[in-house]
Scaffold this motif. Sequence first.
Motif, PDB file in Angstrom:
ATOM      1  N   GLU A 214      -0.080   9.923   8.143  1.00  0.00           N
ATOM      2  CA  GLU A 214      -0.504   9.697   9.525  1.00  0.00           C
ATOM      3  C   GLU A 214      -1.203   8.352   9.664  1.00  0.00           C
ATOM      4  O   GLU A 214      -0.937   7.589  10.610  1.00  0.00           O
ATOM      5  CB  GLU A 214      -1.436  10.827   9.977  1.00  0.00           C
ATOM      6  N   VAL A 215      -2.107   8.046   8.737  1.00  0.00           N
ATOM      7  CA  VAL A 215      -2.798   6.760   8.768  1.00  0.00           C
ATOM      8  C   VAL A 215      -1.802   5.629   8.581  1.00  0.00           C
ATOM      9  O   VAL A 215      -1.840   4.600   9.281  1.00  0.00           O
ATOM     10  CB  VAL A 215      -3.891   6.705   7.683  1.00  0.00           C
ATOM     11  N   ARG A 216      -0.869   5.802   7.652  1.00  0.00           N
ATOM     12  CA  ARG A 216       0.143   4.771   7.403  1.00  0.00           C
ATOM     13  C   ARG A 216       0.951   4.476   8.654  1.00  0.00           C
ATOM     14  O   ARG A 216       1.128   3.312   9.041  1.00  0.00           O
ATOM     15  CB  ARG A 216       1.062   5.222   6.268  1.00  0.00           C
ATOM     16  N   GLU A 217       1.455   5.511   9.306  1.00  0.00           N
ATOM     17  CA  GLU A 217       2.279   5.309  10.500  1.00  0.00           C
ATOM     18  C   GLU A 217       1.481   4.650  11.620  1.00  0.00           C
ATOM     19  O   GLU A 217       2.005   3.793  12.355  1.00  0.00           O
ATOM     20  CB  GLU A 217       2.855   6.649  10.971  1.00  0.00           C
TER      21      GLU A 217
ATOM     22  N   ARG B 222       0.830  -1.206   0.000  1.00  0.00           N
ATOM     23  CA  ARG B 222       0.000   0.000   0.000  1.00  0.00           C
ATOM     24  C   ARG B 222       0.864   1.255   0.000  1.00  0.00           C
ATOM     25  O   ARG B 222       0.494   2.271  -0.589  1.00  0.00           O
ATOM     26  CB  ARG B 222      -0.954  -0.009   1.191  1.00  0.00           C
ATOM     27  N   THR B 223       2.024   1.168   0.645  1.00  0.00           N
ATOM     28  CA  THR B 223       2.945   2.306   0.626  1.00  0.00           C
ATOM     29  C   THR B 223       3.489   2.517  -0.784  1.00  0.00           C
ATOM     30  O   THR B 223       3.501   3.643  -1.305  1.00  0.00           O
ATOM     31  CB  THR B 223       4.101   2.077   1.614  1.00  0.00           C
ATOM     32  N   GLN B 224       3.943   1.437  -1.415  1.00  0.00           N
ATOM     33  CA  GLN B 224       4.509   1.529  -2.761  1.00  0.00           C
ATOM     34  C   GLN B 224       3.506   2.071  -3.770  1.00  0.00           C
ATOM     35  O   GLN B 224       3.869   2.845  -4.672  1.00  0.00           O
ATOM     36  CB  GLN B 224       5.001   0.155  -3.212  1.00  0.00           C
ATOM     37  N   LEU B 225       2.249   1.677  -3.612  1.00  0.00           N
ATOM     38  CA  LEU B 225       1.224   2.081  -4.572  1.00  0.00           C
ATOM     39  C   LEU B 225       0.495   3.358  -4.151  1.00  0.00           C
ATOM     40  O   LEU B 225      -0.468   3.768  -4.805  1.00  0.00           O
ATOM     41  CB  LEU B 225       0.207   0.951  -4.765  1.00  0.00           C
ATOM     42  N   MET B 226       0.969   3.966  -3.063  1.00  0.00           N
ATOM     43  CA  MET B 226       0.405   5.224  -2.560  1.00  0.00           C
ATOM     44  C   MET B 226      -1.104   5.095  -2.316  1.00  0.00           C
ATOM     45  O   MET B 226      -1.894   5.941  -2.724  1.00  0.00           O
ATOM     46  CB  MET B 226       0.716   6.376  -3.524  1.00  0.00           C
ATOM     47  N   LEU B 227      -1.475   4.002  -1.647  1.00  0.00           N
ATOM     48  CA  LEU B 227      -2.884   3.747  -1.371  1.00  0.00           C
ATOM     49  C   LEU B 227      -3.323   4.251  -0.007  1.00  0.00           C
ATOM     50  O   LEU B 227      -4.511   4.177   0.317  1.00  0.00           O
ATOM     51  CB  LEU B 227      -3.170   2.242  -1.471  1.00  0.00           C
ATOM     52  N   PHE B 228      -2.390   4.734   0.810  1.00  0.00           N
ATOM     53  CA  PHE B 228      -2.790   5.314   2.084  1.00  0.00           C
ATOM     54  C   PHE B 228      -3.299   6.731   1.859  1.00  0.00           C
ATOM     55  O   PHE B 228      -2.726   7.488   1.065  1.00  0.00           O
ATOM     56  CB  PHE B 228      -1.627   5.342   3.072  1.00  0.00           C
ATOM     57  N   PRO B 229      -4.349   7.116   2.564  1.00  0.00           N
ATOM     58  CA  PRO B 229      -4.880   8.475   2.369  1.00  0.00           C
ATOM     59  C   PRO B 229      -3.911   9.554   2.820  1.00  0.00           C
ATOM     60  O   PRO B 229      -3.901  10.648   2.270  1.00  0.00           O
ATOM     61  CB  PRO B 229      -6.159   8.481   3.210  1.00  0.00           C
TER      62      PRO B 229
END
Length: 635
Positions: free
Chosen positions: A520-523, A510-517
């Motif tokens: 902050e949500v990713r972390e 999801r990080t590689q494909l920039m799928l996190f909004p």
Amino acid sequence: MNDALTRLADACGIAHEYHDIWGNHHPTSESTRRDLLAAMHFDLSHDAGVLLDELMAAERAIPALPAEAIAQRCHLPAVLADGGRLWGLSVQLYGLRSRRNWGIGDFTDLAWLVDLVAAAGGAFIGLNPLHALFPDNPAHISPYSPSHRVFLNVLYIDVEAVPEFAACESVQCRVASAEFQARLSALRETPRVDYVGVARLKLEVLRALFDFHRAHAGACLAGFAVWREAQGEALERFALFEALQAHFRAQDPDCWGWPAWPAEYRDPGSTAVAAFREDHAVEIDWHAWLQWQAYEQLAAVARRTRERGMAIGLYRDLAVGAHPGGAEVWHWQTVFAIGNGGANTGAPPDELNLLGQDWGLPPLIPHRLRAVGYAPFIEVLHANMKHAGALRIDHVMGLMRLFWVPGDTPATEGAYVHYPFDTLLGLVARASLDHACLVIGEDLGTVPAGFRERLFAAGVLSYHPLIFERYPDGNFRLPADMPRQALVSASTHDLPTLAGFWQGVDLEIRTQLMLFPNNEVRERLITERDWDRGRLLWALERENLLPPGVSKDPKALAELTPEVITAIHAYLARSPAMLLSVQPEDVFACRDQINVPGTLEDQHPNWQRKLPVTLEAWPEMPSWQALVTVLAAER
């Protein structure tokens, strides 16, 4: 606000508002109402009050369904009613490897798997949707975006098991040739299914067998005719669609899907279509014959499950909708929301999809579905339950409401549309009883208040992957606290595998494909995953299932060992849940998940990966042996 328009929208089930997962209020705009009504085939250049009066008059004229068409509760096998707890495998049929298949799992592989699972004490084999896709466009591979949910994907046919193969010497010689065997070997060796290569090879040989069938089949020809007549007009129209699609694609490779056909062929009842049907009878026969071969092979596998004493047998999966360019929508286009730009089913914004989701599948229109006596819905139910002991209904909340997204509009502008829940659920129960078919509802995501209780009362099993089985404090639910009327599993095709979950592979993707909004949500999710590793080990320890030598410190366990994976399945097996489903991707510690929602095939290889182990090698695999042993002890 146009009061007449609002009343028309109300009558059509369009909700006034919804609340997202954060509790935010989203009123339905007039623009969205107009777009959704237009998708329902209303001509909004006319007065909305007049349209409402016409709708109400039409509704009053619809005869009620006969009482016998509806049932109150779904079928429940006696072994489950008596307290039994069963287990089985959930496989992606295309991903099965064997030394004999043609680069894609097939119905003979499935029969072999039936023998293996039955011998191990398993009660069912769950399958990805087997719905018909697009033989003329084999690169369109998602089983959840089919051409028609009543018919079958012909790439699952075992070519060498077709009766004509044993009688056709020329085809046998072709297949035995060094050149052909080299092509087969290459298709078997690829780590991902080469759908285009498989389709080219299979359809080439199947067409030769069909031609032989027409010339020499004798009794087989008569058997085909009897079966074909029993299928009725639905099969004829599907085969006609396939022939039309192949015809237009041969003329123009970009002409894919019936909306791209010449206008006079888009209406199944047109004179142009009738003339094509007369002039291309052999091509229509060919596509009907392919369905016969698929049907016969699937039916043989279903018989095999009964012969081997499996309590449930095949557990099929029903997709939530059909592709807008496919045969099902072409056949029922007046009942699908494809008017004036159309609408698609999807999902409202949530934490991982701030813009919401558009699944690209046009929904059925509630009032038009009633007007045709629910025929498309009933047809799909019976076709998918016929050779199944259980049916999983994808996004089962669609029986009550679906989130509609107007065409060419962001999903944030969508709205819920309500369906006649009691009737649809009653039809499901009726079909379930008619076919002695257990029903499992995939009830993950945004679930309306009281919905699960209604399913419970109707005897529908709920769906419980371990990843979501939590207490309010975030800890994993202990086995004893899991529900009885449920299917439990470690994961699903849309979630990370156990090995991938442990290593955070899904978060990396999801990080590689920039799928996190946002970051902050990713972390936060990365931090929560760190906690989840510890929570999982704690849960295993609480049940005295933590394998000897495994540290309770998750940082000391770089990856899940086979012993820990087996322990997780033992943990689930202790639950009172009626069914436990096991993914071979977890048994064999695969890191990559089957499908990453929100991605396309050019972003991530969804629906393509093969299992790393051939079927012939399964019985000797220590991880398989350990699983069978622990399930025999715990379940």
